[in-house]
Design a protein around this motif. Structure first.
Motif, PDB file in Angstrom:
ATOM      1  N   ARG A   1       1.930 -21.162 -28.721  1.00  0.00           N
ATOM      2  CA  ARG A   1       0.994 -21.491 -29.518  1.00  0.00           C
ATOM      3  C   ARG A   1       0.194 -22.837 -28.303  1.00  0.00           C
ATOM      4  O   ARG A   1       1.177 -23.745 -27.802  1.00  0.00           O
ATOM      5  CB  ARG A   1       0.942 -22.373 -30.783  1.00  0.00           C
ATOM      6  CG  ARG A   1       0.940 -20.866 -31.890  1.00  0.00           C
ATOM      7  CD  ARG A   1       1.983 -22.055 -33.055  1.00  0.00           C
ATOM      8  NE  ARG A   1       1.041 -22.690 -33.733  1.00  0.00           N
ATOM      9  CZ  ARG A   1       1.548 -23.795 -34.723  1.00  0.00           C
ATOM     10  NH1 ARG A   1       2.675 -22.964 -35.137  1.00  0.00           N
ATOM     11  NH2 ARG A   1       0.857 -24.889 -35.107  1.00  0.00           N
ATOM     12  N   GLN A   2      -1.219 -23.065 -28.004  1.00  0.00           N
ATOM     13  CA  GLN A   2      -1.731 -23.733 -26.803  1.00  0.00           C
ATOM     14  C   GLN A   2      -1.429 -25.694 -27.449  1.00  0.00           C
ATOM     15  O   GLN A   2      -1.925 -26.044 -26.552  1.00  0.00           O
ATOM     16  CB  GLN A   2      -3.438 -23.425 -26.816  1.00  0.00           C
ATOM     17  CG  GLN A   2      -3.783 -21.656 -26.413  1.00  0.00           C
ATOM     18  CD  GLN A   2      -5.179 -21.522 -25.768  1.00  0.00           C
ATOM     19  OE1 GLN A   2      -5.316 -22.565 -26.167  1.00  0.00           O
ATOM     20  NE2 GLN A   2      -5.481 -21.014 -25.089  1.00  0.00           N
ATOM     21  N   GLU A   3      -1.728 -25.222 -28.604  1.00  0.00           N
ATOM     22  CA  GLU A   3      -1.162 -26.704 -29.120  1.00  0.00           C
ATOM     23  C   GLU A   3      -0.041 -27.371 -28.867  1.00  0.00           C
ATOM     24  O   GLU A   3       0.204 -28.570 -28.695  1.00  0.00           O
ATOM     25  CB  GLU A   3      -0.932 -27.038 -30.649  1.00  0.00           C
ATOM     26  CG  GLU A   3       0.231 -26.158 -31.109  1.00  0.00           C
ATOM     27  CD  GLU A   3      -0.556 -26.092 -32.563  1.00  0.00           C
ATOM     28  OE1 GLU A   3       0.006 -27.065 -33.461  1.00  0.00           O
ATOM     29  OE2 GLU A   3      -1.560 -24.744 -33.172  1.00  0.00           O
ATOM     30  N   TYR A   4       0.702 -26.124 -27.548  1.00  0.00           N
ATOM     31  CA  TYR A   4       2.513 -27.201 -27.234  1.00  0.00           C
ATOM     32  C   TYR A   4       2.472 -27.385 -26.331  1.00  0.00           C
ATOM     33  O   TYR A   4       3.146 -27.447 -25.587  1.00  0.00           O
ATOM     34  CB  TYR A   4       3.078 -25.941 -27.533  1.00  0.00           C
ATOM     35  CG  TYR A   4       3.906 -25.465 -29.547  1.00  0.00           C
ATOM     36  CD1 TYR A   4       3.947 -26.451 -29.774  1.00  0.00           C
ATOM     37  CD2 TYR A   4       4.117 -24.821 -29.829  1.00  0.00           C
ATOM     38  CE1 TYR A   4       3.772 -26.382 -32.051  1.00  0.00           C
ATOM     39  CE2 TYR A   4       4.261 -24.269 -31.221  1.00  0.00           C
ATOM     40  CZ  TYR A   4       4.443 -25.532 -32.381  1.00  0.00           C
ATOM     41  OH  TYR A   4       4.192 -25.088 -33.292  1.00  0.00           O
ATOM     42  N   TYR A   5       0.616 -27.064 -25.699  1.00  0.00           N
ATOM     43  CA  TYR A   5       0.875 -26.928 -23.776  1.00  0.00           C
ATOM     44  C   TYR A   5       1.599 -27.754 -23.229  1.00  0.00           C
ATOM     45  O   TYR A   5       2.211 -28.038 -22.073  1.00  0.00           O
ATOM     46  CB  TYR A   5      -0.068 -26.463 -23.732  1.00  0.00           C
ATOM     47  CG  TYR A   5      -0.642 -24.615 -23.264  1.00  0.00           C
ATOM     48  CD1 TYR A   5       0.361 -23.507 -24.230  1.00  0.00           C
ATOM     49  CD2 TYR A   5      -1.131 -23.734 -22.976  1.00  0.00           C
ATOM     50  CE1 TYR A   5       0.059 -22.149 -24.863  1.00  0.00           C
ATOM     51  CE2 TYR A   5      -1.390 -22.963 -22.544  1.00  0.00           C
ATOM     52  CZ  TYR A   5      -0.758 -22.058 -24.006  1.00  0.00           C
ATOM     53  OH  TYR A   5      -0.950 -20.034 -24.183  1.00  0.00           O
ATOM     54  N   THR A   6       0.584 -28.837 -23.735  1.00  0.00           N
ATOM     55  CA  THR A   6       0.606 -30.590 -23.935  1.00  0.00           C
ATOM     56  C   THR A   6       3.006 -30.850 -22.964  1.00  0.00           C
ATOM     57  O   THR A   6       2.890 -31.588 -22.021  1.00  0.00           O
ATOM     58  CB  THR A   6       0.466 -31.583 -23.518  1.00  0.00           C
ATOM     59  OG1 THR A   6      -1.516 -30.849 -23.850  1.00  0.00           O
ATOM     60  CG2 THR A   6      -0.202 -32.379 -22.491  1.00  0.00           C
ATOM     61  N   ARG A   7       3.172 -30.468 -24.269  1.00  0.00           N
ATOM     62  CA  ARG A   7       4.300 -31.176 -24.173  1.00  0.00           C
ATOM     63  C   ARG A   7       5.720 -30.311 -22.945  1.00  0.00           C
ATOM     64  O   ARG A   7       6.324 -30.781 -22.520  1.00  0.00           O
ATOM     65  CB  ARG A   7       5.162 -31.315 -25.822  1.00  0.00           C
ATOM     66  CG  ARG A   7       4.391 -32.285 -27.081  1.00  0.00           C
ATOM     67  CD  ARG A   7       4.807 -31.681 -28.128  1.00  0.00           C
ATOM     68  NE  ARG A   7       4.599 -32.494 -29.059  1.00  0.00           N
ATOM     69  CZ  ARG A   7       3.319 -31.784 -29.872  1.00  0.00           C
ATOM     70  NH1 ARG A   7       3.374 -30.523 -30.033  1.00  0.00           N
ATOM     71  NH2 ARG A   7       3.116 -33.058 -30.664  1.00  0.00           N
ATOM     72  N   LEU A   8       5.700 -29.139 -22.969  1.00  0.00           N
ATOM     73  CA  LEU A   8       6.134 -28.150 -22.660  1.00  0.00           C
ATOM     74  C   LEU A   8       5.491 -28.081 -21.089  1.00  0.00           C
ATOM     75  O   LEU A   8       6.634 -27.603 -20.336  1.00  0.00           O
ATOM     76  CB  LEU A   8       5.891 -26.610 -23.304  1.00  0.00           C
ATOM     77  CG  LEU A   8       6.646 -26.247 -24.615  1.00  0.00           C
ATOM     78  CD1 LEU A   8       5.413 -25.408 -24.955  1.00  0.00           C
ATOM     79  CD2 LEU A   8       7.973 -26.927 -25.130  1.00  0.00           C
ATOM     80  N   LEU A   9       4.797 -28.321 -20.399  1.00  0.00           N
ATOM     81  CA  LEU A   9       4.201 -28.057 -19.076  1.00  0.00           C
ATOM     82  C   LEU A   9       4.637 -29.208 -18.541  1.00  0.00           C
ATOM     83  O   LEU A   9       5.526 -29.015 -16.758  1.00  0.00           O
ATOM     84  CB  LEU A   9       3.299 -28.524 -19.152  1.00  0.00           C
ATOM     85  CG  LEU A   9       2.127 -26.526 -19.207  1.00  0.00           C
ATOM     86  CD1 LEU A   9       0.673 -27.286 -19.227  1.00  0.00           C
ATOM     87  CD2 LEU A   9       3.035 -25.751 -18.668  1.00  0.00           C
ATOM     88  N   ARG A  10       6.195 -30.179 -19.132  1.00  0.00           N
ATOM     89  CA  ARG A  10       6.326 -31.394 -18.560  1.00  0.00           C
ATOM     90  C   ARG A  10       7.516 -31.693 -18.174  1.00  0.00           C
ATOM     91  O   ARG A  10       8.518 -31.571 -17.366  1.00  0.00           O
ATOM     92  CB  ARG A  10       6.147 -32.349 -19.162  1.00  0.00           C
ATOM     93  CG  ARG A  10       4.650 -32.948 -18.854  1.00  0.00           C
ATOM     94  CD  ARG A  10       4.395 -34.411 -19.492  1.00  0.00           C
ATOM     95  NE  ARG A  10       4.801 -34.619 -21.111  1.00  0.00           N
ATOM     96  CZ  ARG A  10       4.444 -34.850 -22.199  1.00  0.00           C
ATOM     97  NH1 ARG A  10       2.927 -34.550 -22.229  1.00  0.00           N
ATOM     98  NH2 ARG A  10       4.330 -34.899 -23.619  1.00  0.00           N
ATOM     99  N   ILE A  11       8.312 -30.326 -18.812  1.00  0.00           N
ATOM    100  CA  ILE A  11       9.571 -30.007 -18.995  1.00  0.00           C
ATOM    101  C   ILE A  11      10.657 -29.725 -17.916  1.00  0.00           C
ATOM    102  O   ILE A  11      10.206 -28.631 -17.649  1.00  0.00           O
ATOM    103  CB  ILE A  11      10.395 -29.358 -20.297  1.00  0.00           C
ATOM    104  CG1 ILE A  11      10.065 -30.348 -21.402  1.00  0.00           C
ATOM    105  CG2 ILE A  11      11.080 -29.298 -20.493  1.00  0.00           C
ATOM    106  CD1 ILE A  11      10.254 -29.262 -22.741  1.00  0.00           C
ATOM    107  N   GLN A  12      11.683 -30.273 -17.256  1.00  0.00           N
ATOM    108  CA  GLN A  12      12.171 -29.941 -16.367  1.00  0.00           C
ATOM    109  C   GLN A  12      13.514 -28.917 -16.417  1.00  0.00           C
ATOM    110  O   GLN A  12      14.112 -28.382 -14.812  1.00  0.00           O
ATOM    111  CB  GLN A  12      12.153 -30.470 -15.388  1.00  0.00           C
ATOM    112  CG  GLN A  12      10.678 -30.928 -14.667  1.00  0.00           C
ATOM    113  CD  GLN A  12      10.268 -31.858 -13.651  1.00  0.00           C
ATOM    114  OE1 GLN A  12      11.430 -32.537 -13.367  1.00  0.00           O
ATOM    115  NE2 GLN A  12       9.433 -32.317 -13.166  1.00  0.00           N
ATOM    116  N   ASP A  13      14.448 -29.371 -17.493  1.00  0.00           N
ATOM    117  CA  ASP A  13      15.612 -28.949 -18.278  1.00  0.00           C
ATOM    118  C   ASP A  13      15.999 -27.985 -19.350  1.00  0.00           C
ATOM    119  O   ASP A  13      14.745 -28.250 -19.988  1.00  0.00           O
ATOM    120  CB  ASP A  13      16.441 -30.722 -17.581  1.00  0.00           C
ATOM    121  CG  ASP A  13      16.541 -31.133 -18.402  1.00  0.00           C
ATOM    122  OD1 ASP A  13      17.103 -31.750 -19.829  1.00  0.00           O
ATOM    123  OD2 ASP A  13      16.012 -32.722 -17.798  1.00  0.00           O
TER     124      ASP A  13
END
Length: 724
Positions: free
Chosen positions: A162-174
């Motif tokens: 879902r697009q509403e999650y994109y901002t949180r997920l795009l920052r994750i690295q591990d």
């Protein structure tokens, strides 16, 4: 299309594998799987046995498909497709300069087997047994793995996030940051995790089996047209779900927690519906079949509605799923006889008044009336509600002859007679108040149902977890069914665990199960370690002698459950934080997979607040308003946990208040009965855990209820708060 000779099954892991496939490879692999389903037997060329993989008696085979290997098992008539893995060039030690895809397709045509170059010690799919920590809390915290590739918008689109999650997920690295990402649902996080990190094949083989109706469904799933696949029943479960309806009476399937009783009940509905639709020509023109599915908890009914929609598709319209209490309310409303349910505080006051105002005839009764003051009012209420009202006893003679199974406080005939005088006054006071107890509503519904259109309204009735229902409401449900041979009931194999205290023959004359009773023995929910630890706990102090054959077979293994004895509430909160972090990381799950079961609402709300202060998202939920899809740790009472399951469970909250509350006025018998009943409640809570379990108890427990942990089955340790 020619029907395959083999029924294809898949593991959930493959649903993530197909998202990784480039379009040019996907078409080729799906074509290979279609051929595999027609003929999965090894040919020594493209289909070969994997020498180093054999788990739980299942031999693994692999099919070459270009750069990929399709792993599967055989057990006629099923071919079970486990996973699709990309062949690693370094592992295969090849030095191929040409285009990899073309070279591998050529190798398939020439029957070359480059897999033979694998060194057994380096094989990525070797038969390394699953290794579990001795306990979650004894496992060192491992460093988080970096993601093998960045999370991109393209990847999230491909995984249908879902697009509403994109901002949180795009920052994750591990990996740890991924699994602990707040505000994103568990299913999404696990989908991304499994996309990034392949599970060991041994773990994949422990996943449940899903039914693949057509190979084309894999393509539909990849393209987002098909969202779910149905669970395959075990042969044991399938047998009871398909039990012939051509019987002369009802069917009872019993099983311990985790044996899949509820799943069998849902598949039984499908079997009954198929039979009813097949015989639909015998019905009146335009008449459609109607099946009732009912149980005790609202949460289980809501979950079952979703599964029935998946299982039956458009035919789900023929099934009514509702709680037994909702049906009882609808019936009394139809008769214009609805009443408000009295609250607990008012009911206790009314019970005291009934004891004081009851009219006793004769000196012996007056003498016993004085002893009523020394019996706890909650105990008296249970006698009135669960023995007299729930069993619909209408005369003193009937009460005198009724066995009180599970009630340890013995009552002589004289004592029962005096208590009946209290009951008569109690009923008068309740009637005057215009209110009633839940048990009274259920009993009235059972008496009124034959006056409503609900009487014989359903072609079949499926009752799940019947041991949690009052005898009166079971009688009501039986009257809803047109034919007793289409009455299907599931119940706990050891019904005394729930203190139901009645025999089926006591409930209704139609509940004669001779020759139509079966016991499910395989536990699909909890690991063997959790199951046996819980059984050792309940065996410490059982209310009644267990007569059922309780042989249990476990499908899964895992870490030994933990017991920690602590000396402060603050340390308990820190311990829970550590446990959930380590368990979720070890098992590759999110915090949404975690639950705390506690004694009451006040403790649950306090734990939610204090865990949130520790950076752990946690929410207390009322039993009738559970949102199992919400993110973070779910906190609910032990009483609300029946019928639910969570991968990671902690039983906590026994430090801040005396548990269970034992009044000084309790007799020895009342005390023993309460402790035994509450021990069953804790046992039920333990068996909600699927993969990891922690029980937190006081360092110096004041109750036998928080003792009885056998070191053979539990990892036990006493720990003191170093800050004190």
């Amino acid at each position: 299309m020619t029907r395959p000779h083999w029924q294809p099954l898949i593991k959930p892991a493959i649903l993530l594998d197909i998202f990784k496939l480039p379009e040019r490879d996907a078409q080729h692999i799906f074509a290979k799987i279609a051929l595999l389903v027609q003929d999965p037997l090894p040919d020594g060329k493209t289909k070969r046995q994997v020498k180093y993989l054999n788990r739980q008696g299942s031999q693994v085979y692999r099919l070459r498909s270009g750069r990929y290997r399709i792993f599967y098992t055989l057990e006629r008539p099923y071919v079970n497709i486990l996973t699709i893995r990309l062949r690693d060039d370094d592992t295969y030690k090849e030095d191929v300069e040409t285009d990899t895809n073309e070279a591998d397709l050529l190798a398939d045509d020439l029957d070359l087997d480059v897999d033979e170059l694998i060194d057994a010690d380096e094989a990525p799919y070797s038969n390394t047994p699953l290794s579990y920590p001795m306990s979650i809390l004894n496992t060192p915290v491992s460093l988080s793995k970096p993601l093998p590739e960045p999370i991109t918008v393209e990847l999230l689109n491909k995984l249908q996030v879902r697009q509403e999650y994109y901002t949180r997920l795009l920052r994750i690295q591990d990996q740890n940051a991924l699994l602990e990402c707040p505000g994103v649902d568990e299913e999404t996080l696990l989908r991304i995790d499994e996309y990034m990190f392949d599970r060991p094949l041994a773990e994949v083989m422990e996943q449940p089996d899903l039914i693949l109706r057509e190979v084309d469904d894999l393509l539909r799933y990849k393209e987002g047209e098909l969202l779910t696949f149905l669970l395959k029943l075990s042969p044991e479960q399938e047998r009871y779900a398909r039990w012939s309806p051509q019987t002369i009476g009802p069917t009872l399937v019993k099983g311990s927690p985790g044996t899949g009783k509820s799943t069998v009940a849902l598949y039984r509905i499908r079997s009954l519906l198929e039979q009813l639709l097949k015989n639909n020509e015998s019905n009146e023109p335009g008449e459609k079949p109607c099946i009732l599915f009912t149980t005790y908890t609202k949460a289980l009914v809501e979950a079952s509605k979703q599964l029935l929609q998946q299982l039956l598709g458009p035919d789900a319209q023929y099934v009514c799923a509702n709680t037994a209490d909702n049906l009882a309310f609808e019936i009394v409303c139809r008769c214009g006889a609805e009443k408000e349910i009295i609250d607990e505080k008012e009911l206790r006051q009314l019970t005291r008044q009934a004891v004081a105002e009851a009219k006793y005839n004769g000196r012996p009764l007056h003498q016993f009336a004085q002893t009523l003051e020394r019996i706890d009012y909650d105990y008296l209420l249970q006698e009135l509600n669960t023995v007299i009202v729930a069993r619909q006893l209408t005369t003193l003679d009937a009460y005198l002859q009724t066995p009180r199974r599970g009630r340890k406080l013995r009552l002589s005939a004289t004592m029962r007679t005096a208590l009946w005088c209290v009951y008569e006054r109690w009923c008068t006071l309740l009637t005057a108040s215009g209110k009633e107890t839940w048990q009274q509503r259920r009993a009235r519904a059972a008496s009124l149902v034959n006056l409503t259109h609900y009487h014989h309204a359903f072609d079949a009735v499926v009752i799940d977890e019947a041991q949690d229902l009052d005898p009166s409401i079971l009688r009501m449900l039986i009257q809803l069914c047109k034919a007793t041979n289409r009455l299907f009931i599931t119940a706990d194999a050891n019904q005394s665990i729930y203190g139901s205290g009645f025999n089926w023959s006591d409930v209704h004359r139609d509940l004669k199960f001779q020759g139509r009773t079966s016991i499910l023995r395989a536990n699909y929910r909890s690991t063997a370690e959790i199951g046996e630890a819980a059984r050792s706990y309940i065996a410490y102090d059982t209310l009644e002698t267990v007569t059922e054959d309780e042989t249990v077979q476990y499908i899964h293994n895992g870490p030994i459950p933990d017991v920690r004895a602590v000396n402060s509430y603050q340390y308990e909160v820190r311990l829970l934080t550590e446990f959930f972090k380590q368990a979720s990381r070890s098992l590759r799950l999110t915090l949404s997979s975690c639950a705390i079961l506690c004694p009451n609402k006040n403790i649950g709300q306090a734990l939610a607040q204090d865990l949130s202060k520790m950076g752990m998202e946690a929410t207390y939920m009322e039993g009738r308003d559970l949102n199992l899809a919400s993110s973070g740790i779910k906190i609910l009472t032990l009483a609300s946990s029946k019928g639910l399951e969570f991968p990671i469970v902690a039983l906590a909250g026994f430090l801040t208040e005396k548990y269970p509350p034992l009044k000084q006025t309790f007799s020895i018998e009342e005390r023993e009965e309460l402790l035994a009943r509450e021990r069953r409640v804790i046992y039920v809570g333990m068996t909600r855990a699927m993969r990891a379990l922690l029980v937190v108890v006081p360092l110096y427990p004041t109750s036998d209820l928080l003792r009885g942990f056998d070191g053979v089955y539990w990892n036990i340790k006493g720990v003191q708060d170093p800050s004190l």
